[in-house]
Motif scaffolding. Structure first.
Motif, PDB file in Angstrom:
ATOM      1  N   ASP A  32       0.799  -1.235   0.039  1.00  0.00           N
ATOM      2  CA  ASP A  32       0.063  -0.008   0.109  1.00  0.00           C
ATOM      3  C   ASP A  32       0.815   1.242  -0.090  1.00  0.00           C
ATOM      4  O   ASP A  32       1.928   1.151   0.355  1.00  0.00           O
ATOM      5  CB  ASP A  32      -0.674   0.178   1.288  1.00  0.00           C
ATOM      6  CG  ASP A  32      -1.788  -0.927   1.159  1.00  0.00           C
ATOM      7  OD1 ASP A  32      -2.410  -1.507   0.123  1.00  0.00           O
ATOM      8  OD2 ASP A  32      -2.205  -1.582   2.361  1.00  0.00           O
ATOM      9  N   GLU A  35       3.512   2.281   2.724  1.00  0.00           N
ATOM     10  CA  GLU A  35       4.147   0.954   3.301  1.00  0.00           C
ATOM     11  C   GLU A  35       5.534   0.688   3.051  1.00  0.00           C
ATOM     12  O   GLU A  35       6.132   0.726   1.900  1.00  0.00           O
ATOM     13  CB  GLU A  35       3.194  -0.151   2.817  1.00  0.00           C
ATOM     14  CG  GLU A  35       3.678  -1.448   3.607  1.00  0.00           C
ATOM     15  CD  GLU A  35       2.656  -2.575   3.182  1.00  0.00           C
ATOM     16  OE1 GLU A  35       2.860  -3.753   3.504  1.00  0.00           O
ATOM     17  OE2 GLU A  35       1.841  -2.450   2.518  1.00  0.00           O
ATOM     18  N   GLN A  98       0.293   2.590  -4.613  1.00  0.00           N
ATOM     19  CA  GLN A  98       0.097   0.956  -4.439  1.00  0.00           C
ATOM     20  C   GLN A  98       1.086   0.325  -5.598  1.00  0.00           C
ATOM     21  O   GLN A  98       1.160   0.802  -6.315  1.00  0.00           O
ATOM     22  CB  GLN A  98      -1.263   0.656  -4.658  1.00  0.00           C
ATOM     23  CG  GLN A  98      -1.533  -0.962  -4.611  1.00  0.00           C
ATOM     24  CD  GLN A  98      -3.144  -1.441  -4.454  1.00  0.00           C
ATOM     25  OE1 GLN A  98      -3.444  -1.093  -5.605  1.00  0.00           O
ATOM     26  NE2 GLN A  98      -3.612  -1.891  -3.596  1.00  0.00           N
TER      27      GLN A  98
END
Length: 191
Positions: A32, A35, A98
């Protein structure tokens, strides 16, 4: 033919079966936005290929972030010094959107190299790509002005300003965001 398959066959001079073997043993993971793929002081156990997304590598020092690389679609990604030496990484690697990465682990590469010398071509190609990237970046700081570094970055990655925030681009160029704004204004005035 995918870009990764093209790299295997045309650039590494390997066979389709080697590409298929790589796909069979490699893993895919989606991250994500924001992340972490690797955190500072972690040991990098992978070499990856960005299938989709945008990633940055940065060093945190004295509460300030220094972006040292960006990875886009069809880029190999790793904290390569940490990967080769299997020692802690100095940098963080973080998804900026993403992101899907196909990766192979250090142990998997070592096992492949034991099965056939042909896999040394794979390792050599990866090492060369990271070495060329590193040398190009270091050289750009020695021979190019900030404006020239910005122009080179835009030329090699025309969509970067839509993918990466200005503060991160400025950090990568080792200038302040205000200086980047001035460089951009001067660049657009000339056009």
């Amino acid at each position: 033919m995918t870009y990764l398959q093209e790299i295997f066959i045309k650039k590494m001079s390997l066979q389709k079966e080697h590409y298929l073997k790589f796909c069979e043993i490699s893993q895919m993971k989606t991250y994500d936005k924001k992340e972490f793929i690797l955190k500072e002081n972690g040991i990098c156990s992978f070499v990856g290929f960005v299938e989709k997304g945008t990633v940055r590598s940065f060093i945190q020092k004295d509460d300030k972030e220094y972006n040292n690389d960006f990875y886009f679609n069809s880029s190999f990604i790793s904290a390569y010094r940490s990967f080769v030496t299997q020692t802690p990484a100095y940098s963080n690697i973080q998804a900026m959107s993403q992101t899907t990465i196909r990766y192979i682990t250090f142990d998997q590469i070592k096992k492949l190299e034991e099965t056939s010398d042909v896999w040394n071509k794979f390792g050599k190609y990866i090492a060369e790509q990271f070495f060329i990237r590193k040398c190009s970046r270091e050289t750009s700081f020695l021979i190019k002005s900030a404006k020239e570094r910005y122009e080179s970055l835009i030329k090699s990655h025309p969509q970067i300003e839509q993918l990466i925030p200005q503060y991160a681009i400025a950090s990568y160029l080792r200038i302040e965001p205000e200086s980047l704004s001035r460089i951009k204004a001067l660049t657009y005035i000339k056009k």
